[in-house]
Write an enzyme that holds these catalytic residues in place. Structure first.
Site, PDB file in Angstrom:
ATOM      1  CE1 TYR A 270       0.708   0.612   4.541  1.00 28.68           C
ATOM      2  CE2 TYR A 270       0.334  -1.734   4.318  1.00 28.68           C
ATOM      3  CZ  TYR A 270       0.806  -0.666   5.041  1.00 28.68           C
ATOM      4  OH  TYR A 270       1.380  -0.877   6.262  1.00 28.68           O
ATOM      5  CG  HIS A 320       5.506   2.049   2.150  1.00 24.25           C
ATOM      6  ND1 HIS A 320       4.130   1.965   2.101  1.00 24.25           N
ATOM      7  CD2 HIS A 320       5.830   2.405   3.408  1.00 24.25           C
ATOM      8  CE1 HIS A 320       3.652   2.269   3.296  1.00 24.25           C
ATOM      9  NE2 HIS A 320       4.656   2.518   4.111  1.00 24.25           N
TER      10      HIS A 320
END
Ligand code: C5P
Length: 354
Positions: A270, A320
């Protein structure tokens, strides 16, 4: 003769009926296949479908603000127009209670455990915080300039304090501090992004912008601004936070999915706080300047106020994708949609890392 005429009219009528039926069936199948295929669509196909629908509005586009350039104006960058969805509602409002079910499913799957439903949790949250006014995101007569300040150590190489403070809105995030670093980072803050594990107390008047990475985060903000009953998430967190309850903005879980689909294109599990803050600014601001982004030479997200050499854990976990996010940020800059600081002159071979 009369019979021939009647037959002709009949045939014409049948033809029209058949044409209407065929068109309807094709349309219905398209809608159905979009619904059925939706969970399996790739980031690229989401972006492609989006471009086609935006193309319709493109021809009637007007200047969306009174600045010299306006982020939301179409027709400046095809790459940007393919990704930017002006219909997104970036933050939660009581009116917008229904969260898109597909986005909700994706968002809930990011969390270890879920205690309650989003409707219940939001209902309780809005008894503690005031719902933000549903404002017109764009006004042709307005020029809203924003500075998004990331936490990179590269800020110490420059004295951008005054430039940052000259913006009408200044976004900061997580543990960011200004005291003692004013020349480099300024001292104005209008909005501060945080989640429970990164929470800090805010000065009066500053908007707390909650990034809810999980349902528990919505419960936490409710608690931290009232009873203080929530003391842990997956780690111990700040029980109470000093912030103005009337100024809390909660980023819409749908907006996380949108950023993941349209901007980071499924790189990483995400998007990061910093990426979400930039995309949020693209939706709320007319001009966006970005400061304090860039890892150190070892790929760590180092901070300007501390020596956090080992801040690269997200690389190993894949949470990430810092490299892809950095590419997107550079692309936004070269496409003229943000102003990225420091402004790099190619021939100067400027060292960006702190
Ligand atoms: O480290 P922290 O998550 O608090 O930083 C906020 C955001 O700033 C990150 O999510 C990242 O997008 C950006 N950042 C960066 N380079 C750094 C430190 C932070 O791009 N060295």
């Amino acid at each position: 003769m009369l019979l021939k005429k009647k037959l002709c009219i009949g045939a014409l009528f049948c033809g029209i009926l058949f044409f209407m039926f065929a068109t309807h069936t094709i349309q219905k199948n398209n809608v159905l296949s979009t619904l059925v295929e939706a969970p399996r669509t790739t980031a690229r196909s989401i972006i492609k479908n989006h471009t086609q629908s935006q193309a319709v509005t493109q021809s009637v586009q007007q200047h969306s603000c009174s600045c010299s350039t306006c982020v939301a104006d179409l027709g400046i960058s095809e790459w940007f127009d393919q990704r930017f969805d002006r219909k997104q509602q970036p933050y939660l409002t009581t009116e917008g209670k229904k969260v898109d079910p597909l986005a909700l499913k994706w968002w809930l799957a990011l969390q270890r455990s879920v205690d309650g439903t989003i409707e219940e949790v939001m209902k309780k949250m809005f008894t503690v915080i005031s719902p933000p006014p549903v404002e017109e995101l764009r006004q042709p007569s307005r020029c809203r300039t924003c500075a998004v300040v990331g936490n990179s150590g590269n800020l110490l190489q420059f004295k951008y304090g005054a430039v940052i403070d000259s913006h009408s809105i200044v976004f900061r995030m997580n543990k960011a501090m200004t005291l003692g670093f004013e020349q480099h980072v300024g001292n104005k803050t209008t909005h501060h992004f945080m989640y429970p594990e990164s929470a800090v107390d805010l000065k009066p008047g500053v908007h707390l912008v909650l990034l809810p990475f999980k349902l528990r985060d919505l419960q936490w903000v409710t608690s931290a601004l009232s009873t203080g009953e929530i003391k842990t998430t997956y780690v111990r967190v700040k029980e109470r936070v000093e912030a103005d309850k009337d100024k809390v903005i909660v980023v819409n879980p749908t907006f996380f999915k949108y950023t993941h689909d349209h901007w980071t294109e499924h790189h990483g599990r995400y998007p990061s706080t910093g990426m979400l803050a930039i995309v949020f600014a693209l939706h709320l601001c007319d001009e966006v300047s970005v400061f304090g982004y860039g890892a150190d030479l070892q790929g760590n997200w180092h901070h300007y106020w501390e020596d956090n050499k080992y801040a690269g854990a997200f690389r190993k976990t894949g949470v990430h994708n810092a490299d892809f996010e950095s590419e997107i940020i550079s692309k936004l800059n070269t496409e003229g949609k943000i102003k990225l600081y420091p402004k790099v002159k190619k021939q100067a071979n400027l060292k960006l890392y702190g």
